[in-house]
Design an enzyme around this catalytic site. Structure first.
Site, PDB file in Angstrom:
ATOM      1  N   HIS A  49      27.252 145.624  58.688  1.00  0.00           N
ATOM      2  CA  HIS A  49      28.614 145.103  58.620  1.00  0.00           C
ATOM      3  C   HIS A  49      28.836 143.973  59.621  1.00  0.00           C
ATOM      4  O   HIS A  49      29.540 143.007  59.320  1.00  0.00           O
ATOM      5  CB  HIS A  49      29.609 146.242  58.882  1.00  0.00           C
ATOM      6  N   HIS A  96      37.173 145.998  52.319  1.00  0.00           N
ATOM      7  CA  HIS A  96      37.500 147.260  52.988  1.00  0.00           C
ATOM      8  C   HIS A  96      37.226 148.384  52.008  1.00  0.00           C
ATOM      9  O   HIS A  96      38.078 149.220  51.721  1.00  0.00           O
ATOM     10  CB  HIS A  96      38.946 147.267  53.479  1.00  0.00           C
TER      11      HIS A  96
END
Length: 761
Positions: A49, A96
């Site tokens: 990430h 998300h």
């Protein structure tokens, strides 16, 4: 009281998502075994990430330069594009996904909040929000729960924060049942001289944390986003942050006022990995820019929401609505005073150094001392190129039935009811699209959302797009089409495409077929961006979008979502999507080879998308974009709507009924369609690319055709706009006839029924 920490070893590193090679590299960087806090810092900064370790080598192949770009891809929190008049657009899209899968409301809400912070930390005021959403079948009760939570989360945060949600897209496919996608995009505007860099520079400059207090929410959120979803993921709800849009609104206003003082030397949002990422990335940028940098931070000074938090917890917390500021030395009190005025915390917690390290103090002890560059993307973070092996799609070719054996009228109405085709009115009516009063038209009335740029005659167009089914069937063509359709939508509104941001959603990169999808679709995106002169300003990669829901582990369709902006030099050149005037001529731009491969109709009627995506001609797409902008500037186009999901029939139907205050009809006769047994299905429902349906005054036909010839774009008149109802013929033979009322009923009610009445339509 000193916190008792576990022994750091290879087994603990593995629990933190680090492999043996990475753990050894950490020991080499430090020259010793890391502390527990340092292990946590490396684990989040070297997670997929934050580090993009499995993707950065591929991302570097994308075009990242352009005349209008003011920052390069990845250089700052968001892309920055010059639009003239001393103004720039900051924009970015991010995912998300994993948080929204386990806690849809907060996952979606904090996704919106986080992307807005990336924009205003650059000094830009957010002026618009968009999204791109993917869910499983509406038949599934959990999917309906996810849809409801995500839509409410986006709406509640955006509406409360005061930024209009002006556009987006939503698709339903079985592959997203256990792993929805929630991609949020923010767009802001800033004067050139008010931009701020996310850089720690100026030895001795004070470092401040501003915004909310730090709690235990979101710890290891970045790591959670870098692993596969599973049944056990429900236990990771604490990794999902909790947002407060009203706190973020105060933070926005205070930050823009603080920037205006001239005393903000650097500014970074605390998103994934919180204090860890902001201190590391700002320090590394300072080193890159000036040859030296670094930050020393004292965690005893960090405002904590909970008592007894360890250094590990404080450094890894992802509590929302926080930012890190580097102030000009001697003016920290001026900055603090601005934030106090807005009732926002602002506390000095450290200083900028010149030793190129991030140092962390807690209870008077040095608990972390790490070379800043070793932590970040482009520095010491690992870089991998995975094995890529192409695999044919696991779908069957369609056994088409002749037109004569089908009730095409009934099928056309059924197609309008499909969740992927039907109006998304139920969704966008929950969003405030008009706050700030800059939105030019209601949602869905133009192919791209458009806002006016105050103080100028200009308009800013924006769009998100990706047909992931195409990418699954043909990653190269699908990647090209994702960019092309975005650009086509921008051009249909009368704007010239400028640049893109991207959100690349894929499965596990360690699987060769997934990495092939990723690598090849990025190649396709790059091809299109180069053809259209729309450089990539940055974005986000989200791997590990796989789940065990549904009886087995499966990856989502590869979904490289594109966010694009475009510019209208004169807002009066704006072109809407819907029919405007009875008697107008209906024209079709583009004349590609028609086939049903990849189409929604083929999935509906034959149960398979086939084995390939539609073809794409990038030069034709660029010619078409230029033609549409030229016709808009010449005020010759009354409307324009691209042919995409559902094919020509759906495009015509939408043009007839999308403006609920002024619905019209059409009479269309498609000529010279050949003699094949599937020609009517192909003419009406093919999703062949590079086509746009426009309307013009009848006496403008010659001028439009001549302009199309100059741009090498095929064009033909196919019918006219009528006051009501619709008819479609192929080579003079009547095939379909509808009332306006039945088109409206099919299109507008279906999605809400599917989501709330358990009907799959």
């Amino acid at each position: 009281m000193k916190t008792i920490e576990p022994e750091v070893n290879l087994a603990l590193a593995a629990e933190h998502g680090l492999n043996a090679e990475e753990y050894q590299k950490i020991q080499e960087v430090l020259g010793r075994t890391p502390t527990f806090t340092e292990l946590g810092i490396f684990s989040v900064m070297w997670s997929e990430h934050c580090s993009y370790k499995n993707s950065i080598a591929v991302l570097k192949t994308l075009p990242r330069e352009g005349e209008a770009l003011l920052t390069g891809a990845g250089e700052e929190n968001a892309g920055l594009v010059d639009i003239g008049d001393n103004l720039a657009v900051a924009f970015k899209i991010e995912s998300h996904n994993h948080p929204s899968a386990v806690e849809p409301y907060q996952g979606a809400a904090t996704g919106v909040g986080g992307i807005h912070r990336d924009i205003f930390t650059m000094g830009a005021r957010p002026v618009a929000s968009l999204n791109s959403l993917r869910f499983g079948s509406p038949k599934d009760p959990r999917v309906r729960y996810l849809v409801d939570g995500v839509v409410r989360g986006i709406g509640d945060y955006g509406n409360s924060f005061g930024v209009p949600t002006v556009g987006g897209e939503i698709y339903f496919e079985d592959c997203y049942t256990g792993n929805p996608l929630v991609n949020a995009m923010s767009v802001g505007i800033v004067e050139h001289h008010k931009t701020v860099s996310a850089t720690a520079e100026g030895e001795g400059n004070p470092v401040l944390i501003v915004g909310s207090s730090t709690g235990r929410d979101g710890i290891h959120g970045a790591t959670f986003a870098s692993e596969d979803l599973s049944e056990a993921s429900e236990d990771k709800r604490p990794s999902v942050q909790v947002g407060d849009p009203f706190a973020e609104k105060l933070l926005l206003e205070a930050t823009l006022e603080a920037i205006a003082t001239g005393y903000v030397a650097g500014l970074q949002d605390m998103g994934a990995a919180g204090i860890t990422s902001s201190t590391s990335e700002m320090s590394a940028r300072g080193i890159e820019k000036n040859g030296n940098g670094g930050i020393t931070i004292d965690l005893d000074l960090v405002p904590a929401r909970e008592a007894g938090m360890s250094a590990y917890e404080i450094m890894l917390s992802e509590s929302q609505e926080r930012m890190l500021i580097v102030a000009e030395k001697g003016h920290e009190d001026d900055i603090i005073a601005v934030y106090r005025k807005w009732d926002v915390q602002a506390v000095v917690v450290g200083t900028v150094t010149s030793d190129n390290h991030v140092k962390v103090l807690h209870h008077g002890e040095l608990v972390a001392d790490i070379p800043a560059e070793s932590l970040v993307l482009g520095g010491g973070a690992p870089v991998y190129i995975r094995e890529a092996v192409g695999k044919k799609p696991d779908t069957a070719p369609a056994a088409l039935l002749p037109d004569a054996g089908l009730d095409l009228r009934a099928l056309a109405l059924e197609l309008l009811k499909r969740p992927n085709i039907a109006s998304k009115r139920w969704v966008y009516r929950q969003y405030d699209s008009m706050v700030q009063t800059n939105t030019v038209t209601p949602v869905g009335h133009t192919d791209a959302a458009v806002i006016r740029i105050r103080g100028t005659k200009k308009g800013l167009a924006m769009k998100t797009d990706c047909n992931s089914r195409y990418v699954y069937l043909n990653p190269l063509a699908g990647g090209r089409i994702a960019v092309a359709e975005c650009a086509r939508n921008i051009a249909c509104s009368g704007a010239r495409p400028l640049a893109i941001t991207n959100c690349l959603n894929f499965g596990n990169p360690y699987k060769p077929e997934v990495y092939f999808q990723f690598k090849t679709s990025v190649q396709g995106m790059g091809d299109a961006c180069r053809a259209f002169n729309t450089p990539v300003t940055g974005g986000n990669v989200s791997f590990y979008n796989e789940s065990t829901h549904g009886g087995g582990r499966a990856a989502i369709y590869p979904t490289p979502t594109i966010g694009m902006i475009g510019l209208l030099d004169d807002i009066d050149n704006l072109v809407g999507s819907a029919f405007t005037t009875a008697g107008d001529a209906i024209i079709l731009f583009g004349d590609p080879l028609l086939k049903l491969e990849g189409s929604e109709f083929q999935v509906m009627q034959y149960g398979t998308p086939g084995t390939d995506a539609p073809d794409i001609d990038l030069q034709h797409e660029k010619n078409l974009q230029d033609l549409l902008v030229t016709l808009a500037e010449q005020k010759l186009l009354h409307s324009a709507h691209d042919v995409s999901d559902g094919g020509l029939f759906v495009t015509l139907a939408e043009k007839a009924i999308m403006d609920e205050s002024r619905q019209l009809g059409f009479q269309v006769d498609l000529e010279d369609c050949g003699s094949g047994p599937y020609r009517v299905q192909e003419q009406l429902f093919s999703e062949a690319q590079g086509r746009v349906v426009g309307t013009i005054a009848p006496d403008a036909a010659r001028a439009v055709i001549e302009e199309a010839i100059r741009h090498s774009v095929p064009v033909r008149v196919i019918g006219q706009v009528v006051p009501a109802d619709a008819s479609l013929a192929v080579d003079g033979h009547e095939t379909l006839r509808f009332t306006t009322e039945e088109l409206t009923a099919a299109y507008y009610d279906a999605l809400e029924n599917a989501l709330h009445l358990n009907e799959l339509l």
